[in-house]
Enzyme design. Structure first.
Site, PDB file in Angstrom:
ATOM      1  N   THR A 165       0.848  -1.199   0.000  1.00  0.00           N
ATOM      2  CA  THR A 165       0.000   0.000   0.000  1.00  0.00           C
ATOM      3  C   THR A 165       0.882   1.247   0.000  1.00  0.00           C
ATOM      4  O   THR A 165       1.867   1.306   0.742  1.00  0.00           O
ATOM      5  CB  THR A 165      -0.930  -0.013   1.238  1.00  0.00           C
ATOM      6  OG1 THR A 165      -1.681  -1.222   1.217  1.00  0.00           O
ATOM      7  CG2 THR A 165      -1.880   1.174   1.253  1.00  0.00           C
ATOM      8  N   GLY A 345     -32.182  -2.236  -2.164  1.00  0.00           N
ATOM      9  CA  GLY A 345     -32.664  -2.926  -3.364  1.00  0.00           C
ATOM     10  C   GLY A 345     -31.725  -2.674  -4.537  1.00  0.00           C
ATOM     11  O   GLY A 345     -30.503  -2.569  -4.359  1.00  0.00           O
ATOM     12  N   GLU A 369      -3.438  -7.194   6.776  1.00  0.00           N
ATOM     13  CA  GLU A 369      -2.924  -7.202   8.154  1.00  0.00           C
ATOM     14  C   GLU A 369      -3.357  -8.444   8.934  1.00  0.00           C
ATOM     15  O   GLU A 369      -3.675  -8.393  10.115  1.00  0.00           O
ATOM     16  CB  GLU A 369      -3.322  -5.904   8.882  1.00  0.00           C
ATOM     17  CG  GLU A 369      -2.804  -4.680   8.133  1.00  0.00           C
ATOM     18  CD  GLU A 369      -2.680  -3.434   8.961  1.00  0.00           C
ATOM     19  OE1 GLU A 369      -2.498  -3.548  10.181  1.00  0.00           O
ATOM     20  OE2 GLU A 369      -2.741  -2.361   8.364  1.00  0.00           O
ATOM     21  N   SER A 372      -8.885 -13.202   8.347  1.00  0.00           N
ATOM     22  CA  SER A 372      -9.756 -13.603   9.469  1.00  0.00           C
ATOM     23  C   SER A 372      -9.293 -14.935  10.049  1.00  0.00           C
ATOM     24  O   SER A 372      -9.338 -15.152  11.268  1.00  0.00           O
ATOM     25  CB  SER A 372     -11.206 -13.726   8.990  1.00  0.00           C
ATOM     26  OG  SER A 372     -11.719 -12.455   8.695  1.00  0.00           O
TER      27      SER A 372
HETATM   28  C1  LIG Z   1      -5.196  -4.138  -1.095  1.00  0.00           C
HETATM   29  C2  LIG Z   1      -4.107  -4.809  -0.292  1.00  0.00           C
HETATM   30  C3  LIG Z   1      -3.210  -4.047   0.418  1.00  0.00           C
HETATM   31  C4  LIG Z   1      -2.144  -4.660   1.117  1.00  0.00           C
HETATM   32  N1  LIG Z   1      -1.200  -3.881   1.744  1.00  0.00           N
HETATM   33  C5  LIG Z   1      -0.081  -4.476   2.251  1.00  0.00           C
HETATM   34  C6  LIG Z   1       1.010  -3.690   2.736  1.00  0.00           C
HETATM   35  O1  LIG Z   1       0.953  -2.450   2.746  1.00  0.00           O
HETATM   36  N2  LIG Z   1       2.129  -4.344   3.186  1.00  0.00           N
HETATM   37  C7  LIG Z   1       2.231  -5.710   3.192  1.00  0.00           C
HETATM   38  O2  LIG Z   1       3.260  -6.226   3.602  1.00  0.00           O
HETATM   39  N3  LIG Z   1       1.190  -6.477   2.756  1.00  0.00           N
HETATM   40  C8  LIG Z   1       0.048  -5.904   2.264  1.00  0.00           C
HETATM   41  N4  LIG Z   1      -0.988  -6.679   1.785  1.00  0.00           N
HETATM   42  C9  LIG Z   1      -0.855  -8.120   1.822  1.00  0.00           C
HETATM   43  C10 LIG Z   1      -1.806  -8.803   2.804  1.00  0.00           C
HETATM   44  O3  LIG Z   1      -1.395  -8.522   4.121  1.00  0.00           O
HETATM   45  C11 LIG Z   1      -1.847 -10.279   2.449  1.00  0.00           C
HETATM   46  O4  LIG Z   1      -2.602 -10.385   1.257  1.00  0.00           O
HETATM   47  C12 LIG Z   1      -2.447 -11.129   3.556  1.00  0.00           C
HETATM   48  O5  LIG Z   1      -1.602 -11.161   4.669  1.00  0.00           O
HETATM   49  C13 LIG Z   1      -2.711 -12.571   3.094  1.00  0.00           C
HETATM   50  O6  LIG Z   1      -1.599 -13.112   2.434  1.00  0.00           O
HETATM   51  P1  LIG Z   1      -1.812 -13.799   0.992  1.00  0.00           P
HETATM   52  O7  LIG Z   1      -2.576 -12.833   0.154  1.00  0.00           O
HETATM   53  O8  LIG Z   1      -0.500 -14.246   0.508  1.00  0.00           O
HETATM   54  O9  LIG Z   1      -2.767 -15.021   1.277  1.00  0.00           O
HETATM   55  P2  LIG Z   1      -2.314 -16.480   1.803  1.00  0.00           P
HETATM   56  O10 LIG Z   1      -1.454 -16.356   2.985  1.00  0.00           O
HETATM   57  O11 LIG Z   1      -1.837 -17.282   0.646  1.00  0.00           O
HETATM   58  O12 LIG Z   1      -3.727 -17.045   2.272  1.00  0.00           O
HETATM   59  C14 LIG Z   1      -4.717 -17.557   1.359  1.00  0.00           C
HETATM   60  C15 LIG Z   1      -5.871 -18.138   2.201  1.00  0.00           C
HETATM   61  O13 LIG Z   1      -5.378 -19.192   3.028  1.00  0.00           O
HETATM   62  C16 LIG Z   1      -5.677 -18.940   4.383  1.00  0.00           C
HETATM   63  N5  LIG Z   1      -4.614 -19.449   5.256  1.00  0.00           N
HETATM   64  C17 LIG Z   1      -3.284 -19.252   5.159  1.00  0.00           C
HETATM   65  N6  LIG Z   1      -2.641 -19.831   6.168  1.00  0.00           N
HETATM   66  C18 LIG Z   1      -3.575 -20.390   6.955  1.00  0.00           C
HETATM   67  C19 LIG Z   1      -3.549 -21.139   8.163  1.00  0.00           C
HETATM   68  N7  LIG Z   1      -2.401 -21.412   8.805  1.00  0.00           N
HETATM   69  N8  LIG Z   1      -4.716 -21.556   8.682  1.00  0.00           N
HETATM   70  C20 LIG Z   1      -5.875 -21.279   8.059  1.00  0.00           C
HETATM   71  N9  LIG Z   1      -5.992 -20.598   6.908  1.00  0.00           N
HETATM   72  C21 LIG Z   1      -4.843 -20.138   6.368  1.00  0.00           C
HETATM   73  C22 LIG Z   1      -5.796 -17.428   4.476  1.00  0.00           C
HETATM   74  O14 LIG Z   1      -6.549 -17.030   5.612  1.00  0.00           O
HETATM   75  C23 LIG Z   1      -6.474 -17.103   3.164  1.00  0.00           C
HETATM   76  O15 LIG Z   1      -7.843 -17.301   3.291  1.00  0.00           O
HETATM   77  C24 LIG Z   1      -2.065  -6.068   1.124  1.00  0.00           C
HETATM   78  C25 LIG Z   1      -2.999  -6.842   0.429  1.00  0.00           C
HETATM   79  C26 LIG Z   1      -3.988  -6.229  -0.306  1.00  0.00           C
HETATM   80  C27 LIG Z   1      -4.955  -7.088  -1.080  1.00  0.00           C
END
Ligand SMILES: Cc1cc2nc3c(=O)[nH]c(=O)nc-3n(C[C@H](O)[C@H](O)[C@H](O)COP(=O)(O)OP(=O)(O)OC[C@H]3O[C@@H](n4cnc5c(N)ncnc54)[C@H](O)[C@@H]3O)c2cc1C
Length: 387
Positions: A165, A345, A369, A372
């Site tokens: 971001t 609606g 961050e 869920s």
């Molecule tokens: C618009 C936007 C802004 C962002 N800004 C920043 C930023 O400024 N700086 C930064 O560093 N990051 C940033 N992010 C990254 C964001 O923090 C990550 O997308 C997030 O932490 C999830 O990581 P991932 O997308 O790799 O998903 P993954 O980690 O691959 O997860 C995919 C799915 O698997 C689930 N999962 C993963 N591990 C487990 C587990 N152990 N148990 C159960 N479920 C699990 C997750 O909950 C999710 O549903 C941003 C993301 C977006 C989309």
């Protein structure tokens, strides 16, 4: 602005009511007229960010000695809520700048680093970004590939950070990467200036929501980072990041409150104005229940968010409570925005009404961050370790 530091109270004190009023006015005058245009064009609101800097929002909780506003975390919750009620994507800009980058810098920098970097960020002369996520490591930060290798009085940094971001507009990055020392992988945080050779912005993301906020990939290619830019010691970066994320989650919960409150107000207004079957929608019990539920849950979310802020303001452990607040409020922002569209609606599905944008913006809050699922993991770990 920190009067309720010593008492936990969801009701605002007099100073906080004044703060709320003034942020509300700022958001109505300076942000509201441009919301649709910024969203459509995916345009970063550089002028608004500058005005937020002048208003003291960008350095809200930074002490005045570093040109911040010296406010409490509870005050920051109020600022985030009011800004996000009008445009959540501007709330997200603030969350990344203040809740992540500036907060990491302020909490873990030495005096020299503070003097060099904090005033310009706190006043908005410079914008900050925080780089943890990578293409192959999101929830699991231990899997990151970015490396910094010590070479005399500096490190050579290589790596790619995803979804950052503010990246395209930031001058100052806090970057977490691995330093390998005697075969041990040690997460370490660095301050990296965009002007350093080898820093580039790669892919700018095209997003479902939060479109006025900038999200881009940052590439570090043989970047020479002076040793004095290391935050703390080698190996401190992982713990630092977890602490920063704990605090950042209060900001995301506050951002969610803004969306929920915006949904509630829009729904009440629309339900009173719209007539069907010879009655206003507000006379149907089905509508009344939706509004009653939304309002009840909003109060619960406020309670959790201000409780976490109160604990942080008073130097008490707040990690579990920040996760409660983030989990509950972000999930609620999604369900409340869905219900708000239902109340509107077909009109809820079009861009003339604010609930369509709330619905798109809200989803990010259950992901950024810590998703869920990760919040539930964090909460469960606290509970299982506590008993
Ligand atoms: C618009 C936007 C802004 C962002 N800004 C920043 C930023 O400024 N700086 C930064 O560093 N990051 C940033 N992010 C990254 C964001 O923090 C990550 O997308 C997030 O932490 C999830 O990581 P991932 O997308 O790799 O998903 P993954 O980690 O691959 O997860 C995919 C799915 O698997 C689930 N999962 C993963 N591990 C487990 C587990 N152990 N148990 C159960 N479920 C699990 C997750 O909950 C999710 O549903 C941003 C993301 C977006 C989309």
């Amino acid at each position: 602005m920190s009067e309720n530091k010593n008492q936990f109270n969801v009701s605002l004190n007099e100073e906080q009511s004044i703060l709320q009023q003034s942020v509300r006015q700022f958001a109505e005058n300076e942000i509201k007229p441009f919301v649709l245009e910024l969203d459509e064009a995916q345009k970063f609101p550089i002028d608004i960010v500058e005005k937020m800097g002048n208003a003291g929002f960008l350095g809200a909780t930074i002490p005045e000695q570093y040109d911040g506003s010296g406010m409490s975390i509870s005050d920051f919750v109020i600022i985030m809520k009011e800004i996000s009620k009008i445009d959540a994507s501007i709330g997200l800009i603030l969350a990344a700048h203040h809740g992540l980058c500036l907060s990491h810098l302020f909490s873990f920098s030495n005096e020299e680093q503070k003097k060099k970097y904090i005033p310009e960020l706190a006043t908005g002369k410079k914008i900050g970004a925080w780089c943890l996520t990578e293409p192959f490591s999101g929830s699991d930060a231990s899997g990151m590939k970015s490396r910094a290798v010590r070479n005399g009085d500096h490190y050579i940094l290589n790596g790619t950070k995803n979804f950052i971001t503010n990246a395209s507009y930031a001058s100052t990055f806090v970057v977490i990467c691995i330093v390998e020392n005697e075969g041990k992988k040690q997460h370490t945080a660095f301050i990296v200036e965009k002007s350093y050779e080898g820093v580039s912005i790669a892919k700018k993301e095209n997003k479902l929501g939060m479109r006025a906020s900038d999200t881009a990939q940052v590439v570090f290619s043989d970047v020479k980072v002076p040793i004095e830019n290391r935050l703390g010691e080698e190996g401190d970066g992982f713990k630092q990041s977890l602490k920063v994320l704990d605090g950042g989650r209060i900001g995301i919960a506050a951002l969610s409150l803004g969306i929920i409150e915006g949904c509630l107000e829009a729904s009440i207004k629309y339900a009173k104005e719209r007539n069907q079957f010879g009655k206003s929608l507000s006379e149907f019990q089905a509508t009344q229940w939706k509004i009653a539920d939304m309002s009840t849950q909003l109060e619960a979310a406020k309670f959790l968010t201000f409780q976490a802020a109160y604990l942080k303001d008073n130097g008490k452990p707040f990690g579990k409570e920040a996760s409660y607040a983030k989990l509950f409020a972000s999930e609620l922002a999604c369900s409340a925005s869905s219900e708000a569209i239902q109340i509107h609606g077909g009109y809820g599905y079009i861009k003339e009404f604010p609930v369509e944008k709330f619905y798109r913006d809200a989803k990010l809050l259950t992901i950024g961050e810590g998703t869920s699922e990760i919040q539930r993991l964090v909460i469960a770990r606290y509970l299982l370790n506590e008993i």
